[in-house]
Design an enzyme around this catalytic site. Structure first.
Site, mmCIF file in Angstrom:
data_model
loop_
_atom_site.group_PDB
_atom_site.id
_atom_site.type_symbol
_atom_site.label_atom_id
_atom_site.label_comp_id
_atom_site.label_asym_id
_atom_site.label_seq_id
_atom_site.Cartn_x
_atom_site.Cartn_y
_atom_site.Cartn_z
ATOM 1 N N GLY A 1 44.957 66.149 28.820
ATOM 2 C CA GLY A 1 44.703 65.718 30.192
ATOM 3 C C GLY A 1 45.777 66.160 31.162
ATOM 4 N N LEU B 1 45.071 67.693 33.899
ATOM 5 C CA LEU B 1 44.583 69.079 33.864
ATOM 6 C C LEU B 1 45.090 69.898 35.045
ATOM 7 C CD1 LEU B 1 40.901 68.423 32.737
ATOM 8 C CD2 LEU B 1 42.914 68.914 31.330
ATOM 9 N N HIS B 2 45.392 71.166 34.758
ATOM 10 C CA HIS B 2 45.845 72.110 35.784
ATOM 11 C C HIS B 2 45.090 73.420 35.574
ATOM 12 C CE1 HIS B 2 48.135 73.774 32.483
ATOM 13 N NE2 HIS B 2 48.842 72.658 32.346
ATOM 14 N N GLY C 1 45.822 76.115 34.200
ATOM 15 C CA GLY C 1 45.901 76.683 32.846
ATOM 16 C C GLY C 1 44.778 76.144 31.967
ATOM 17 N N HIS C 2 44.604 74.817 31.994
ATOM 18 C CA HIS C 2 43.499 74.216 31.233
ATOM 19 C C HIS C 2 42.151 74.768 31.714
ATOM 20 C CE1 HIS C 2 46.517 70.753 30.976
ATOM 21 N NE2 HIS C 2 46.270 71.004 29.710
ATOM 22 N N GLU D 1 48.031 80.502 25.232
ATOM 23 C CA GLU D 1 49.199 81.184 24.661
ATOM 24 C C GLU D 1 50.498 80.530 25.108
ATOM 25 O OE1 GLU D 1 48.729 85.320 25.636
ATOM 26 O OE2 GLU D 1 46.992 85.528 24.305
ATOM 27 N N SER E 1 52.295 73.428 33.462
ATOM 28 C CA SER E 1 52.414 72.463 32.370
ATOM 29 C C SER E 1 52.217 71.074 32.953
ATOM 30 C CB SER E 1 53.816 72.555 31.746
ATOM 31 O OG SER E 1 54.083 71.393 30.980
HETATM 32 P P1 AMP Z 1 47.959 70.256 26.521
HETATM 33 O O1 AMP Z 1 47.087 69.454 27.421
HETATM 34 O O2 AMP Z 1 49.338 70.489 27.048
HETATM 35 O O3 AMP Z 1 47.935 69.772 25.093
HETATM 36 O O4 AMP Z 1 47.312 71.711 26.485
HETATM 37 C C1 AMP Z 1 45.962 71.902 26.166
HETATM 38 C C2 AMP Z 1 45.686 73.366 26.062
HETATM 39 O O5 AMP Z 1 45.981 74.001 27.305
HETATM 40 C C3 AMP Z 1 46.555 74.067 25.001
HETATM 41 O O6 AMP Z 1 45.759 75.010 24.302
HETATM 42 C C4 AMP Z 1 47.610 74.733 25.837
HETATM 43 O O7 AMP Z 1 48.168 75.878 25.229
HETATM 44 C C5 AMP Z 1 46.816 75.106 27.070
HETATM 45 N N1 AMP Z 1 47.711 75.346 28.208
HETATM 46 C C6 AMP Z 1 48.700 74.524 28.662
HETATM 47 N N2 AMP Z 1 49.342 75.100 29.699
HETATM 48 C C7 AMP Z 1 48.760 76.309 29.905
HETATM 49 C C8 AMP Z 1 48.988 77.383 30.822
HETATM 50 N N3 AMP Z 1 49.943 77.329 31.743
HETATM 51 N N4 AMP Z 1 48.191 78.483 30.733
HETATM 52 C C9 AMP Z 1 47.218 78.552 29.793
HETATM 53 N N5 AMP Z 1 46.945 77.565 28.906
HETATM 54 C C10 AMP Z 1 47.713 76.466 28.948
#
Ligand code: AMP
Length: 279
Positions: A31, A33-34, A36-37, A148, A185
């Site tokens: 969650g 979410l940005h 990247g997600h 990645e 992040s």
């Molecule tokens: P998280 O919510 O931090 O557990 O991340 C969930 C998914 O989003 C994971 O596969 C992360 O690698 C991916 N993710 C997090 N930050 C980024 C980003 N800046 N760019 C691309 N994917 C991301």
């Protein structure tokens, strides 16, 4: 987009899709979410007729209780962000649904998870492997999309799914960055304006070191200069900054095809990670 909180309801929904011959992609998240997600969600849409986003702040992967407590929880705005993206289901179970009373089984990858973040966050990757294996089995997805940004996690998830014969294709997407290079992040929300301004010296140091190594610079002085630049830029501590083979994560002593720089560093109490190809 429907919000589902139980495994039973999730399974019933996926069974309907499967009977119609539809493929299912899953995007596991914690969650907050940005963009990247969202890039992962868009790739999921391209890869399957049905898309499940999971939202679960997994207590098992937090080795630090303060980090778990302060992790941002923004389900309402996450729902709003996902609504227009064609997501079929947001699976947002509570902790008891994922880890019911008596839960006693762990998935533990014992090679790739040993160094880097694994060395600094004891138990973290067991928590990740356990919850990701469970999410694969709960959703029955045939495709899963990962970023990645969490490079070591990505390699561990690939290994775990192959070792356990879980029939899911792991697809990775490049790191989405802010204009100044900082990787998006969920933890960036915890940075003060001054810390946020300082944070981009981490990707800048990786860029500089990557370019130098690609031109044949010696490893140790290049890494030492990068660590010094990160500390001079305002970080309090560098957990690691290393050159590894991107797939096996074996240490390298010079640039090579598939080489990757990986780093983790602390801006006061916020720990940020990043990684970059060295080509
Ligand atoms: P998280 O919510 O931090 O557990 O991340 C969930 C998914 O989003 C994971 O596969 C992360 O690698 C991916 N993710 C997090 N930050 C980024 C980003 N800046 N760019 C691309 N994917 C991301």
């Amino acid at each position: 987009m429907d919000v589902i909180r139980t495994v039973a309801e999730l399974r019933a929904r996926v069974a309907l899709w499967r009977r119609a011959g539809e493929g299912v992609a899953v995007v596991p998240t914690m969650g907050a979410l940005h963009a990247g997600h969202l890039s992962l969600v868009e790739e999921a849409r391209r890869r399957a007729a049905r898309v499940i986003v999971t939202l679960f702040v997994n207590p098992k992967q937090f080795n630090n209780p303060a980090d778990l407590k302060s992790y941002p929880r923004t389900e309402e705005s996450d729902r709003a962000v996902l609504a227009p993206l064609g997501v079929d289901v947001l699976f947002a179970p509570d902790s008891e649904e994922v880890y019911p009373r008596g839960f006693a089984t762990n998935v533990s990858e014992s090679g790739l998870s040993e160094g880097l973040c694994g060395a600094h966050r004891p138990g973290h990757f067991d928590g990740v492997s356990t919850v990701v294996a469970k999410l694969f089995l709960m959703t029955g997805a045939n495709v899963a999309i990962f970023g990645e940004k969490d490079w070591q996690q990505l390699q561990i998830v690939r290994r775990m799914a192959a070792d356990l014969n879980i029939p899911v294709d792991i697809v990775s997407m490049p790191t989405v960055r802010e204009a100044d290079g900082l990787a998006l992040s969920s933890r960036n929300a915890r940075l003060s304006p001054a810390q946020r301004a300082a944070a981009a010296c981490l990707p800048r140091a990786l860029e500089t070191a990557s370019a130098a190594l690609a031109k044949g610079a010696a490893l140790e002085p290049t890494l030492a200069a990068a660590r010094a630049a990160i500390l001079a830029g305002g970080y309090a501590r560098v957990d690691y900054l290393e050159l590894r083979d991107g797939a096996s994560l074996a240490p390298l002593d010079a640039a090579a095809p598939g080489a990757r720089l990986l780093a983790a560093a602390w801006l006061e109490e916020v720990r940020l990670i990043d990684n970059l190809a060295v080509s």
